[in-house]
Motif scaffolding. Sequence first.
Motif, PDB file in Angstrom:
ATOM      1  N   THR A 260     -19.396  46.667  -3.442  1.00  0.00           N
ATOM      2  CA  THR A 260     -19.387  45.498  -2.570  1.00  0.00           C
ATOM      3  C   THR A 260     -20.670  44.706  -2.766  1.00  0.00           C
ATOM      4  O   THR A 260     -21.706  45.258  -3.148  1.00  0.00           O
TER       5      THR A 260
ATOM      6  N   LYS B 149     -23.675  42.444  -1.238  1.00  0.00           N
ATOM      7  CA  LYS B 149     -24.414  42.222   0.004  1.00  0.00           C
ATOM      8  C   LYS B 149     -25.333  41.021  -0.175  1.00  0.00           C
ATOM      9  O   LYS B 149     -26.159  40.991  -1.080  1.00  0.00           O
TER      10      LYS B 149
ATOM     11  N   ARG C 216     -12.968  49.089  -1.828  1.00  0.00           N
ATOM     12  CA  ARG C 216     -13.235  48.413  -0.562  1.00  0.00           C
ATOM     13  C   ARG C 216     -13.031  46.903  -0.633  1.00  0.00           C
ATOM     14  O   ARG C 216     -12.723  46.262   0.372  1.00  0.00           O
ATOM     15  N   ASN C 217     -13.188  46.321  -1.826  1.00  0.00           N
ATOM     16  CA  ASN C 217     -13.020  44.873  -1.933  1.00  0.00           C
ATOM     17  C   ASN C 217     -11.562  44.432  -1.841  1.00  0.00           C
ATOM     18  O   ASN C 217     -11.289  43.240  -1.699  1.00  0.00           O
TER      19      ASN C 217
ATOM     20  N   GLY D  48     -11.571  44.565   2.522  1.00  0.00           N
ATOM     21  CA  GLY D  48     -12.608  43.936   3.311  1.00  0.00           C
ATOM     22  C   GLY D  48     -12.712  44.542   4.691  1.00  0.00           C
ATOM     23  O   GLY D  48     -12.002  45.473   5.055  1.00  0.00           O
TER      24      GLY D  48
END
Length: 454
Positions: A52, A54, A422-423, A426
């Motif tokens: 992810t 940041k 995870r992308n 979201g």
Amino acid sequence: MLHLALQAIKTNKLFILDHHDTIMPYLRRINDNTTSKAYATRTILYLQNDDTLKPMAIELSLPHPDGDQLGAINKVYTPPPADHKEEGSLEEIIWQLAKAYVAVNDSGYHELISHFLHTHAVIEPFVIATNRQLSVVHPIFKLLHPHFRDTMNINALGRQVLINGGGLMEFTLYPAKYCMEFSSSLYKHWNFTEQALPQDLKKRGMAVPDPVSKHGLRLLIKDYPYAVDGLDIWSAIRNWVANYTSLYYKTDDAIRSDVELQTWWKELVEVGHADKRDEPWWPKMRNRDELIESCTTVIWIASALHAATNFGQYTYAGYMPNRPTISRRFMPEEGTLEFEEMRENPDRAFLRTITARLQTLLGISLIELLSTHSSDEFYLGQRDTAGWTAELEAAAAFERFGKALTEVEERIVERNGEENLRNRYGAVKIPYTLLFPTSEVGRTGKGIPNSITI
């Protein structure tokens, strides 16, 4: 600290969302002559171990008050430290506002460049040249025709109510009356060959060539749903185009001696994109590889690229604070009434900064309409006429294309079921389905229509 930054750059851990140079030439006029108060922005993002991104720093820039020759005035904002990150803290609301200014720029760029310019606008000359120069029985006409259905109609309607002077785009996006000038200026940097997905990913620094990797590319962010799903779709389209065109063009000489084909390409380059006619990157249409790559790119733009930029708009921007389109005042300065309001009532300060109510209502209504599939849609791998070809081999190749897309759908479902990616979900657990080939009627957040019809 510098050592860590250099190490992050060396290991491809730092990325930039750059809305500075494209916006800065218009910023003085936007801020002086419209109700918008915007910044040119750069955002530095760090690639974490879970793939992810940041945000680490946001630069907000304004033109120098004494003239452009003095450069820009810049201010950098960073996330609040952990002990100041509680909801409603001054540091947190300042960071949220900084992100909102970035989102405003990204919303405008998305709508005017990624969506309108790079799909609706650039495909129109292909539609016109194909209908003018290729007969209806020409194999390339049969290949491309489904991907031009209703595009001229929707573009004409858009010119009447969306991108016209005083239209909805100017009312709901921050460039206001400079929307079309901004879009036109970015066309100067348009390159047809860079709209091929593999070339686009390499240009943006999201992938590097790797002959042993799938599709010949290694993604620098492995969990990048648009790229992962998109490369599967791109490959399926390219295989279909290669199989189909090989039935009619056995040699490169067959390409060069096809008068209709050469006239079509000449008009497309020299008339359709006349101000780009002398660019060295245009394929010369002298061999089969150029034909395959060009037709694949056209189909990609008209189908998958448009689907990815259009049908998820309501999902991501239907809640305006998540995706504001206008900023109405600058970042409050300490000692001003706006700063005190931000300290005492951060929610009100935030809402008074982003898109106003009427513009929000119209903007969300518009993207809700744009994100909706009609009942007469035809999707990638489908044809609107059953007898589109009498060639059994061509029909068989198209059937294989449909099966390949079904396999892509199955892989997308599998990937969306992997919790470590995870992308693909979201924070709000919305699966990435924008490049899922088929869809039902309505606002589904998935489906790749053959052509740009909305």
